[in-house]
Design an enzyme around this catalytic site. Structure first.
Site, PDB file in Angstrom:
ATOM      1  CB  ALA A 239      47.271  36.951  39.958  1.00  0.00           C
ATOM      2  CE  LYS A 240      44.812  35.247  32.424  1.00  0.00           C
ATOM      3  NZ  LYS A 240      43.647  35.448  33.306  1.00  0.00           N
TER       4      LYS A 240
END
Ligand SMILES: O=c1ccn([C@@H]2O[C@H](COP(=O)(O)O)[C@@H](O)[C@H]2O)c(=O)[nH]1
Length: 303
Positions: free
Chosen positions: A104-105
């Protein structure tokens, strides 16, 4: 104290695998039995096709991987239907005994990071076992993930040296004292890892180091002996099995090697008629590709 890294290492020993398959579903590459009309299909139909695609992949790779890594962007693009497909995928992968890394960073100001951390590492249906975290907002951006991971027995991977060609533009910037930016982040990570080690001497706070940067990886490995590396960029982006040794510790632990397109679309390789691929053919080819990748990686680990 026992932590999530212990679970990860023990599962990878039991499965004889540190391989991870990324689930980056793009309907442009789906065989016709999953979806034919990609232009006019509703988001609901697309989301159903994505879940079916992911189920085939999970069934095919379950014996050969320790985790799956959904890339959130490919689900978010279809709004609530896409998120539903992601939740179903997470539940299905769990039912097959796999760990889940949400790629998802995320990372934001502290209060928002806390909400992200609860979404991906708490009790939400989106929650996996690990999440990728962007550290570029500073420590108040990533510490909420550390707290929520610790309280829920989960893990995270902080971006350090990413696999993409332009990662040097920011990550390799020289600081006033001559140190590189990514290495300064590694220094902070090292301090955190020392106080969060588990029984296998690894912290539940890992880091992302691209397979395309083995020289940097060698230095980072020596400097961060207590951090597990998540290693994307193997396969399609040019990362090679023979260069992976430096990512591991002397026992062949300490890194998870991930590949997405090279595995999930392998039925397209040298096949002008790939659109006619059947579910059974997909399963067989993907299973073979995952087994081959696992064995290549194990050979480098000396296992
Ligand atoms: O440094 C990074 C961090 C994340 N990724 C993600 O991994 C996969 C790679 O896909 P391939 O098809 O195996 O190239 C993709 O989801 C990226 O967003 C990365 O590549 N590099």
């Amino acid at each position: 104290m026992r932590n999530f890294a212990d679970i990860l290492i023990e599962q990878s020993i039991q499965k004889k695998s540190v391989f991870v398959v990324g689930l980056d579903p793009d309907i442009a590459f789906f065989p016709h039995f999953l979806i034919k009309d990609t232009q006019d299909a509703s988001q609901e139909v697309i989301a159903n096709a994505i879940f079916q695609f992911n189920q085939i992949i999970i069934d095919a790779v379950a014996d050969h991987v320790v985790a799956i890594k959904p890339q959130l962007a490919y689900y978010e693009v279809y709004g609530s239907h896409g998120i539903r497909a992601l939740e179903e995928t997470i539940a299905y992968a769990r039912s097959k005994g796999l760990l889940i890394i949400n790629d998802a960073k995320r990372g934001d100001i502290g209060s928002t990071s806390l909400a992200y951390a609860k979404a991906f590492l708490g009790q939400s249906p989106l929650s996996g076992d690990m999440v990728t975290v962007n550290p570029f907002l500073g420590s108040d951006g990533y510490l909420p993930f550390v707290d929520v991971a610790k309280n829920n027995g989960k893990g995270l991977f902080i971006l350090l040296k990413t696999s993409n060609p332009s990662s040097h533009e920011i990550q390799n910037l020289s600081l006033e004292d001559g140190e590189l930016l990514y290495f300064r982040i590694a220094e902070n990570l090292h301090k955190l890892s020392l106080s969060t080690k588990g029984e296998h001497d690894y912290s539940f706070i890992g880091t992302v180091v691209g397979a395309t940067y083995p020289l940097e990886a060698e230095r980072i490995r020596q400097f961060l002996p207590h951090c597990i590396f998540l290693v994307p960029g193997f396969g399609m982006q040019g990362g090679k099995a023979e260069d992976l040794k430096v990512f591991f510790d002397a026992k062949g632990h300490g890194a998870l090697i991930s590949s997405s397109r090279g595995i999930i679309y392998c039925y397209m390789d040298n096949n002008p008629y790939w659109e006619a691929t059947t579910a059974e053919e997909m399963h067989t080819l993907i299973q073979k590709a995952a087994l081959q990748a696992k064995e290549q990686i194990n050979a480098v680990r000396g296992i």
